[in-house]
Structures are given as structure tokens and as C-alpha cells.
Design a protein around this motif. Structure first.
Motif, PDB file in Angstrom:
ATOM      1  N   ALA A 216       0.835  -1.204   0.000  1.00  0.00           N
ATOM      2  CA  ALA A 216       0.000   0.000   0.000  1.00  0.00           C
ATOM      3  C   ALA A 216       0.870   1.254   0.000  1.00  0.00           C
ATOM      4  O   ALA A 216       2.059   1.211   0.348  1.00  0.00           O
ATOM      5  N   PRO A 217       0.304   2.413  -0.382  1.00  0.00           N
ATOM      6  CA  PRO A 217       1.038   3.679  -0.281  1.00  0.00           C
ATOM      7  C   PRO A 217       1.498   3.899   1.159  1.00  0.00           C
ATOM      8  O   PRO A 217       0.782   3.590   2.114  1.00  0.00           O
ATOM      9  N   ILE A 218       2.691   4.448   1.314  1.00  0.00           N
ATOM     10  CA  ILE A 218       3.315   4.571   2.632  1.00  0.00           C
ATOM     11  C   ILE A 218       3.086   5.946   3.230  1.00  0.00           C
ATOM     12  O   ILE A 218       3.287   6.968   2.569  1.00  0.00           O
ATOM     13  N   VAL A 219       2.663   5.951   4.493  1.00  0.00           N
ATOM     14  CA  VAL A 219       2.592   7.177   5.282  1.00  0.00           C
ATOM     15  C   VAL A 219       3.626   7.065   6.396  1.00  0.00           C
ATOM     16  O   VAL A 219       3.560   6.146   7.221  1.00  0.00           O
ATOM     17  N   LEU A 220       4.577   7.971   6.395  1.00  0.00           N
ATOM     18  CA  LEU A 220       5.614   7.993   7.424  1.00  0.00           C
ATOM     19  C   LEU A 220       5.173   8.907   8.558  1.00  0.00           C
ATOM     20  O   LEU A 220       4.760  10.044   8.321  1.00  0.00           O
ATOM     21  N   ILE A 221       5.270   8.418   9.788  1.00  0.00           N
ATOM     22  CA  ILE A 221       4.865   9.175  10.966  1.00  0.00           C
ATOM     23  C   ILE A 221       6.102   9.560  11.773  1.00  0.00           C
ATOM     24  O   ILE A 221       7.001   8.736  11.988  1.00  0.00           O
ATOM     25  N   CYS A 222       6.154  10.804  12.236  1.00  0.00           N
ATOM     26  CA  CYS A 222       7.270  11.301  13.048  1.00  0.00           C
ATOM     27  C   CYS A 222       6.758  11.648  14.446  1.00  0.00           C
ATOM     28  O   CYS A 222       5.758  12.355  14.577  1.00  0.00           O
ATOM     29  N   HIS A 223       7.438  11.163  15.461  1.00  0.00           N
ATOM     30  CA  HIS A 223       6.925  11.313  16.830  1.00  0.00           C
ATOM     31  C   HIS A 223       7.418  12.570  17.526  1.00  0.00           C
ATOM     32  O   HIS A 223       8.388  13.210  17.122  1.00  0.00           O
ATOM     33  N   ALA A 224       6.741  12.906  18.624  1.00  0.00           N
ATOM     34  CA  ALA A 224       7.046  14.095  19.422  1.00  0.00           C
ATOM     35  C   ALA A 224       8.134  13.799  20.451  1.00  0.00           C
ATOM     36  O   ALA A 224       8.690  12.701  20.501  1.00  0.00           O
TER      37      ALA A 224
END
Length: 352
Positions: free
Chosen positions: A44-52
């Protein structure tokens, strides 16, 4: 928004070696690793998440232990793990599996502590870029993050402008204000001036009362006075005079159980130095260079990352949008009430 069975989709937690890494400072490390969480269909298309700041790679989590963005990400959620593959890294300099101050220096066999190289937001992004390539990923569909994660998202769009199609920047400004640096300084001094800190050579987080004070200071800036008044209403406490005091004491104790104080200091400094305009002829010039669609979100009562500055930034990218979210939570609004604002992310993800 309720969590819709986040364990119903494939999810893995692993580490990836990126080998040697050179920091912006010029210092180099060998055997650098980043820990990550990966959820959703692998094709699937990738969503990259960046944390706090005190986040980690567990953005989705499991049914029994939901992640910090469970409800925004998951089966049937705005970032739908039936539709997208979601990857989150623990940042370089972190303390949840990625190489950082609490890691063993392979050259000495001892914990890095304060000998760890200075880390910048750009270092974090470069490290994640290398990690994604090690995983065979040469592009992503979108990148999203709030606070420290939003700082990383800003930099992703400038360091690797062709790597993604959309950026979602929540509760973060193009540079950290003097007000934000001031509160970070108070927190850092509380830790560093604690006699048990010993220049970073403390035996245990449990010994650091200064770390508790740093966290309590942070919590006051993350929430609004309106929320505190509604939640606590000067209610008395058996342990202290008031419930708000018990709440802050609890938060101070809790941080010592799940985060390393040296890592906390390194990430505070990285936040202080965040400025997309550094070496780019100012933030306004940098803001005009984005190729991806840039969607910014500000949250009412956010003391650290005010709507005015985020809104000023939002007019520079050629493609994008800005949303101000009405909330009593202040800065921490990006971690809650997904049913109020998650629809905007869902719509924008589906728009391209």
C-alpha cells in the motif's frame, strides 16, 4: 474517535541498521540502528509518521497496548491501515531502541551518555531516509508529525523534496520561538543542576528529581489553563493540597519510568535549534521551496506553537492548506480529539 480494532492489520516492530552515520556536526558513528513500527498492507502507499519529544515508534500499537496515535491511525481511522502502510521510527538520539545517549558505544563498550554526538532535526531526517532505503523504500505518499514530529516533517519536505507527495505538519512552527526555548531551558537546567545528574553519569532516572520538575514544567505548557480549570476545579487531594498538584507529581514520576534523561536533553537541544531557515536565507525563503502539498494544523491555546506563526508560514508553499483546530487541550490537541480534526487528514490523503 474510538479505536477500531487496531490489531486487525499486519504490524511488526523491528530495528534496521543504517551502518555508519555522519552527523551535521561532522562527528561519525558506526553501527547506527533505528527502531520502527510498520503497520498495514506491504504493497500500500506509505505514510511515514514522526513522533514528538517523549514519543516513540509505537504510533499504532496493539489492541491491548494502543499507540500514541491509535485512533488517528488504524483500521477504519483517518489514516486507515487497510488503505495505507504506516511506518514510524524512533528518532536518532531516542531511547526506545534507536541509537542514542543510552546506547552502548561499540568502540568503548560503555554507554554513550553525554559523549553522544549533538543531534539536529536534520540528522533525524537523514537517518530515517537511510533507514527507509535499507528497507527498500525509495518514496512515500505522505509524512505526518506533531511538535518535534512536525519539525521533522518540515525538514523532510526541504531535505528530500521529491520523496513525498503530501506533508501534514501539526502543532509545530518553522522555527522554535524564544518562548519555547525558554521553557526548554528551564527543564534542561532542572535536570542538569540536580546533584544526582553527575554530568549525565547518573545511576538511574529514579534518582533525578530534576527530571520530574522538567516534565511538570513541560506539562503546564502542553495544556491550557481552561482545560486545567475544567478538569481539576481546585479539587482537594489527599496526597497534596490540590488534585492539579497530584497530577503533576504523577506525570513527573511517570516520565522517569519510560524515558532517559540524557536523551530528553539531547532532544530538547535539537528542538531549540530547529529553524528551517538556517543556511537557507531565512525561513520565508525556505518555505517557498516545498514541492509537496503542505497541510498545516494549529491548535487553539497552544502556547509554544501559536497559530499566527504557523498561518504566516502556510501562505508560502505553492500547494497546501491551513486549519486551526478549536480545542481546550492547547498544544496537546494533536494527540486527542481525532474526531474533531482527523477528517481533514483523511480527506487530503484521498484527494491525490
Amino acid at each position: 474517535m474510538s479505536i477500531k480494532n487496531p490489531a486487525s492489520h499486519p504490524r511488526t516492530t523491528q530495528s534496521v541498521s543504517i551502518g555508519d552515520f555522519t552527523f551535521e556536526s561532522g562527528e561519525k558513528l558506526t553501527q547506527v540502528e533505528l527502531a520502527y513500527e510498520r503497520s498495514g498492507p506491504t504493497d500500500a502507499p506509505i505514510v511515514l509518521i514522526c513522533h514528538a519529544l517523549t514519543g516513540n515508534q509505537t504510533a499504532v500499537g496493539s489492541k491491548d497496548e494502543p499507540g500514541w496515535w491509535a485512533g488517528l491511525i488504524g483500521n477504519g481511522c483517518p489514516i486507515d491501515t487497510n488503505r495505507y502502510q504506516v511506518i514510524t521510527f524512533n528518532v536518532l538520539g531516542g531511547c526506545h531502541g534507536s541509537t542514542g545517549p543510552a546506547s552502548i558505544n561499540p568502540e568503548t563498550g560503555k554507554v554513550f551518555r553525554q559523549s553522544f554526538p549533538k543531534v539536529t532535526i536534520r540528522d533525524m531526517v537523514h537517518a530515517q531516509y537511510k533507514a527507509l532505503h535499507r528497507l527498500g523504500i525509495t518514496e512515500v505518499y505522505a509524512i505526518a508529525g506533531g511538535s518535534l514530529g512536525g519539525m521533522q516533517t518540515y525538514e523532510w519536505g526541504l531535505l528530500y523534496p521529491d520523496f513525498m507527495e503530501q506533508l501534514f505538519i501539526l502543532a509545530a512552527t518553522p522555527y522554535l520561538s524564544d518562548y519555547g526555548i525558554a521553557f526548554n531551558h528551564i527543564g534542561a537546567r532542572a535536570i542538569q543542576d540536580d546533584p544526582s545528574f553527575k554530568n549525565g553519569n547518573y545511576l538511574s532516572n529514579e534518582d533525578l528529581q530534576g527530571f520530574e520538575i522538567a516534565r511538570m514544567t513541560g506539562m503546564v505548557t502542553y495544556r491550557s489553563s481552561t482545560l486545567f480549570e475544567k478538569r481539576f476545579d481546585r479539587s482537594p487531594s489527599e496526597k497534596t493540597s490540590y488534585e492539579i498538584q497530584s497530577y503533576l507529581d504523577y506525570q513527573g514520576d511517570k516520565i522517569k519510568e519510560r524515558f532517559d534523561a540524557n536523551s530528553y536533553l539531547y532532544l530538547l537541544e535539537a528542538m531549540n535549534n530547529h529553524d528551517i531557515g538556517r543556511d537557507r536565507n531565512g525561513w520565508q525563503n525556505a518555505a517557498s521551496k516545498y514541492k509537496a502539498h503542505v497541510h498545516t494544523f494549529s491548535f487553539e491555546h497552544d502556547l509554544l506553537y501559536p497559530d499566527e506563526l504557523i498561518r504566516q508560514f502556510s501562505v508560502y508553499p505553492k500547494k497546501g492548506s491551513h486549519h486551526q483546530i478549536s480545542t481546550d487541550y492547547g498544544h496537546d490537541g494533536f494527540l486527542v480529539e481525532f474526531d474533531h480534526w482527523g477528517k481533514w487528514i483523511e480527506q487530503k490523503l484521498k484527494s491525490l
